[in-house]
Design an enzyme around this catalytic site. Structure first.
Site, PDB file in Angstrom:
ATOM      1  N   GLY A  12      -2.268   4.724   3.587  1.00 37.51           N
ATOM      2  CA  GLY A  12      -3.178   5.864   3.596  1.00 37.51           C
ATOM      3  C   GLY A  12      -4.662   5.513   3.601  1.00 37.51           C
ATOM      4  O   GLY A  12      -5.126   4.675   4.384  1.00 37.51           O
ATOM      5  N   ASP A  32      -1.835  -3.529  -4.784  1.00 36.29           N
ATOM      6  CA  ASP A  32      -0.840  -2.473  -4.527  1.00 36.29           C
ATOM      7  C   ASP A  32       0.507  -2.916  -5.080  1.00 36.29           C
ATOM      8  O   ASP A  32       0.651  -4.055  -5.557  1.00 36.29           O
ATOM      9  CB  ASP A  32      -0.751  -2.149  -3.020  1.00 36.29           C
ATOM     10  CG  ASP A  32      -0.362  -0.687  -2.763  1.00 36.29           C
ATOM     11  OD1 ASP A  32       0.680  -0.240  -3.280  1.00 36.29           O
ATOM     12  OD2 ASP A  32      -1.119   0.000  -2.049  1.00 36.29           O
ATOM     13  N   TYR A 155      -2.354  15.661 -12.258  1.00 43.98           N
ATOM     14  CA  TYR A 155      -3.155  15.194 -11.112  1.00 43.98           C
ATOM     15  C   TYR A 155      -4.585  15.744 -11.192  1.00 43.98           C
ATOM     16  O   TYR A 155      -5.557  14.979 -11.159  1.00 43.98           O
ATOM     17  CB  TYR A 155      -2.483  15.623  -9.802  1.00 43.98           C
ATOM     18  CG  TYR A 155      -3.113  15.004  -8.573  1.00 43.98           C
ATOM     19  CD1 TYR A 155      -2.943  13.653  -8.287  1.00 43.98           C
ATOM     20  CD2 TYR A 155      -3.893  15.761  -7.699  1.00 43.98           C
ATOM     21  CE1 TYR A 155      -3.525  13.079  -7.166  1.00 43.98           C
ATOM     22  CE2 TYR A 155      -4.471  15.196  -6.576  1.00 43.98           C
ATOM     23  CZ  TYR A 155      -4.284  13.855  -6.303  1.00 43.98           C
ATOM     24  OH  TYR A 155      -4.862  13.282  -5.205  1.00 43.98           O
ATOM     25  N   LYS A 159      -7.830  13.352 -12.201  1.00 48.60           N
ATOM     26  CA  LYS A 159      -8.952  13.234 -11.254  1.00 48.60           C
ATOM     27  C   LYS A 159     -10.238  13.824 -11.850  1.00 48.60           C
ATOM     28  O   LYS A 159     -11.326  13.279 -11.648  1.00 48.60           O
ATOM     29  CB  LYS A 159      -8.592  13.942  -9.938  1.00 48.60           C
ATOM     30  CG  LYS A 159      -7.461  13.274  -9.154  1.00 48.60           C
ATOM     31  CD  LYS A 159      -7.857  11.898  -8.639  1.00 48.60           C
ATOM     32  CE  LYS A 159      -6.828  11.343  -7.668  1.00 48.60           C
ATOM     33  NZ  LYS A 159      -7.132   9.975  -7.243  1.00 48.60           N
TER      34      LYS A 159
HETATM   35  P1  NAD Z   1      -0.860   6.920  -0.117  1.00 52.01           P
HETATM   36  O1  NAD Z   1       0.426   7.252  -0.767  1.00 52.01           O
HETATM   37  O2  NAD Z   1      -0.888   6.740   1.354  1.00 52.01           O
HETATM   38  O3  NAD Z   1      -1.504   5.603  -0.777  1.00 52.01           O
HETATM   39  C1  NAD Z   1      -1.497   5.402  -2.169  1.00 52.01           C
HETATM   40  C2  NAD Z   1      -1.308   3.907  -2.429  1.00 52.01           C
HETATM   41  O4  NAD Z   1      -1.328   3.722  -3.851  1.00 52.01           O
HETATM   42  C3  NAD Z   1       0.056   3.388  -1.917  1.00 52.01           C
HETATM   43  O5  NAD Z   1      -0.110   2.217  -1.141  1.00 52.01           O
HETATM   44  C4  NAD Z   1       0.820   3.110  -3.190  1.00 52.01           C
HETATM   45  O6  NAD Z   1       1.761   2.046  -3.085  1.00 52.01           O
HETATM   46  C5  NAD Z   1      -0.310   2.785  -4.173  1.00 52.01           C
HETATM   47  N1  NAD Z   1       0.173   2.986  -5.535  1.00 52.01           N
HETATM   48  C6  NAD Z   1       0.865   4.034  -6.022  1.00 52.01           C
HETATM   49  N2  NAD Z   1       1.250   3.796  -7.282  1.00 52.01           N
HETATM   50  C7  NAD Z   1       0.774   2.567  -7.604  1.00 52.01           C
HETATM   51  C8  NAD Z   1       0.888   1.767  -8.774  1.00 52.01           C
HETATM   52  N3  NAD Z   1       1.569   2.160  -9.853  1.00 52.01           N
HETATM   53  N4  NAD Z   1       0.287   0.554  -8.768  1.00 52.01           N
HETATM   54  C9  NAD Z   1      -0.379   0.114  -7.667  1.00 52.01           C
HETATM   55  N5  NAD Z   1      -0.499   0.826  -6.530  1.00 52.01           N
HETATM   56  C10 NAD Z   1       0.085   2.054  -6.499  1.00 52.01           C
HETATM   57  O7  NAD Z   1      -1.846   8.062  -0.571  1.00 52.01           O
HETATM   58  P2  NAD Z   1      -3.360   8.408  -0.185  1.00 52.01           P
HETATM   59  O8  NAD Z   1      -3.381   9.834   0.125  1.00 52.01           O
HETATM   60  O9  NAD Z   1      -3.956   7.434   0.743  1.00 52.01           O
HETATM   61  O10 NAD Z   1      -4.015   8.244  -1.626  1.00 52.01           O
HETATM   62  C11 NAD Z   1      -5.173   7.463  -1.852  1.00 52.01           C
HETATM   63  C12 NAD Z   1      -6.015   8.139  -2.915  1.00 52.01           C
HETATM   64  O11 NAD Z   1      -6.550   9.343  -2.367  1.00 52.01           O
HETATM   65  C13 NAD Z   1      -5.231   8.552  -4.165  1.00 52.01           C
HETATM   66  O12 NAD Z   1      -6.003   8.279  -5.299  1.00 52.01           O
HETATM   67  C14 NAD Z   1      -5.067  10.035  -3.987  1.00 52.01           C
HETATM   68  O13 NAD Z   1      -4.943  10.689  -5.219  1.00 52.01           O
HETATM   69  C15 NAD Z   1      -6.357  10.385  -3.286  1.00 52.01           C
HETATM   70  N6  NAD Z   1      -6.353  11.650  -2.585  1.00 52.01           N
HETATM   71  C16 NAD Z   1      -5.450  11.891  -1.602  1.00 52.01           C
HETATM   72  C17 NAD Z   1      -5.455  13.124  -0.980  1.00 52.01           C
HETATM   73  C18 NAD Z   1      -4.469  13.469   0.112  1.00 52.01           C
HETATM   74  O14 NAD Z   1      -4.366  14.643   0.487  1.00 52.01           O
HETATM   75  N7  NAD Z   1      -3.736  12.502   0.656  1.00 52.01           N
HETATM   76  C19 NAD Z   1      -6.404  14.091  -1.338  1.00 52.01           C
HETATM   77  C20 NAD Z   1      -7.314  13.794  -2.346  1.00 52.01           C
HETATM   78  C21 NAD Z   1      -7.293  12.563  -2.951  1.00 52.01           C
END
Ligand code: NAD
Length: 267
Positions: A12, A32, A155, A159
């Site tokens: 992501g 990760d 969540y 945040k």
């Molecule tokens: P994603 O699932 O694609 O990536 C998240 C990554 O975090 C993954 O590679 C996962 O393996 C890693 N991860 C999860 N648990 C873990 C742990 N215990 N230890 C180490 N690594 C861990 O999701 P994303 O959407 O790219 O999320 C990235 C950030 O963006 C997050 O903090 C998420 O809360 C935030 N975010 C996402 C969105 C959305 O809509 N996707 C919106 C707002 C904020």
């Protein structure tokens, strides 16, 4: 050539940030659960300690930037969300700060969320438990909430608390006083596995789908990564404790007048 630590680098937003930084010739130390230089579980105390010490080793004690993108979201358990999204980020911010201070000028981008402002009824005592570093109490409070709302409250709460922590820290001697710019990006819906996990859930999915997005729908992780790379650059040097909403207008639509709020001097 600069050195950055990116958590959540395998997927992501983190993966997209990583590839942009590497394409620009920088060194990235990814953290990760898999496919990273530092394989660590940020939901556990041991995993967090390993993430910090292995990252410090790999950057040889000096770090130009940090992006805390590791995260989980609804519908995974509220306890896990609290552990990764608040405490997993907080340990990196605190643990890597000395290495950031050792660089000539470092930039940190914490990934927040517009869930901070559009999730109703986040309990203030949950925010206090996070900010007090009381993981046991934070988990106790989220597990009092019935599933799957425990996850949604955890969540938004995690945040909101990490965003508040960053704003307090950003202006302090330890951070900007040590040459470290600390800012937060607050994305809205971004098409990643985290979002897909929520959209597939029978209760969380319809709630997510009901979120109005004035620009027309979720965005992709590359667009958010572009903002993050900008926030890591010298052009962002006057930003300090900023929370940058990049959410397609959801927050502005739902709460047009709530922010910025005027400064009330109480008599
Ligand atoms: P994603 O699932 O694609 O990536 C998240 C990554 O975090 C993954 O590679 C996962 O393996 C890693 N991860 C999860 N648990 C873990 C742990 N215990 N230890 C180490 N690594 C861990 O999701 P994303 O959407 O790219 O999320 C990235 C950030 O963006 C997050 O903090 C998420 O809360 C935030 N975010 C996402 C969105 C959305 O809509 N996707 C919106 C707002 C904020």
């Amino acid at each position: 050539m600069a050195t950055y630590v990116v958590s959540g680098s395998a997927s992501g937003i983190g993966a997209s940030t990583r590839s942009r930084l590497e394409a620009a010739g920088h060194v990235v130390v990814g953290i990760d659960l898999h496919d990273a230089e530092v394989v660590a579980d940020l939901s556990t105390v041991e995993g967090r300690a390993h993430a910090v010490s292995a990252s410090l080793d790999l950057c040889h004690g000096s770090l130009d930037g940090l992006v805390t993108a590791a995260g989980v979201g609804p519908p995974v358990s509220g306890a896990l969300v609290a552990g990764v999204d608040y405490f997993g980020s907080h340990c990196l911010l605190e643990g890597l700060r000395p290495a950031l201070a050792a660089a000539p000028h470092a930039h940190v981008v914490q990934i927040g969320s517009n869930s901070t402002t559009i999730t109703p009824d986040i309990p203030e005592d949950l925010i206090e438990a996070f900010l007090d570093g009381d993981e046991r109490r934070a988990i106790e409070l989220v597990t009092e909430v019935p599933e799957p709302f425990d996850s949604i409250i955890a969540y938004g709460g995690a945040k909101l608390a990490i965003t508040r922590w960053c704003r307090r820290a950003a202006v302090s001697q330890d951070w900007i006083g040590s040459g470290i710019n600390l800012n937060v990006i607050a994305p809205g819906a971004v098409l990643t596995p985290l979002l897909e996990g929520g959209r597939d859930h029978e209760v969380v999915g319809p709630l997510m789908e009901s979120l109005p997005i004035p620009t027309g729908g979720p965005t992709n992780p590359d667009l958010i990564a572009e903002w993050i790379v900008f926030m890591l650059s010298p052009a962002a040097r006057f930003a300090c404790g900023s929370v940058v909403f990049v959410d397609g207008g959801s927050d502005a639509l739902i709460r047009p007048d709530a922010w910025p709020d005027g400064f009330q001097v109480r008599g």
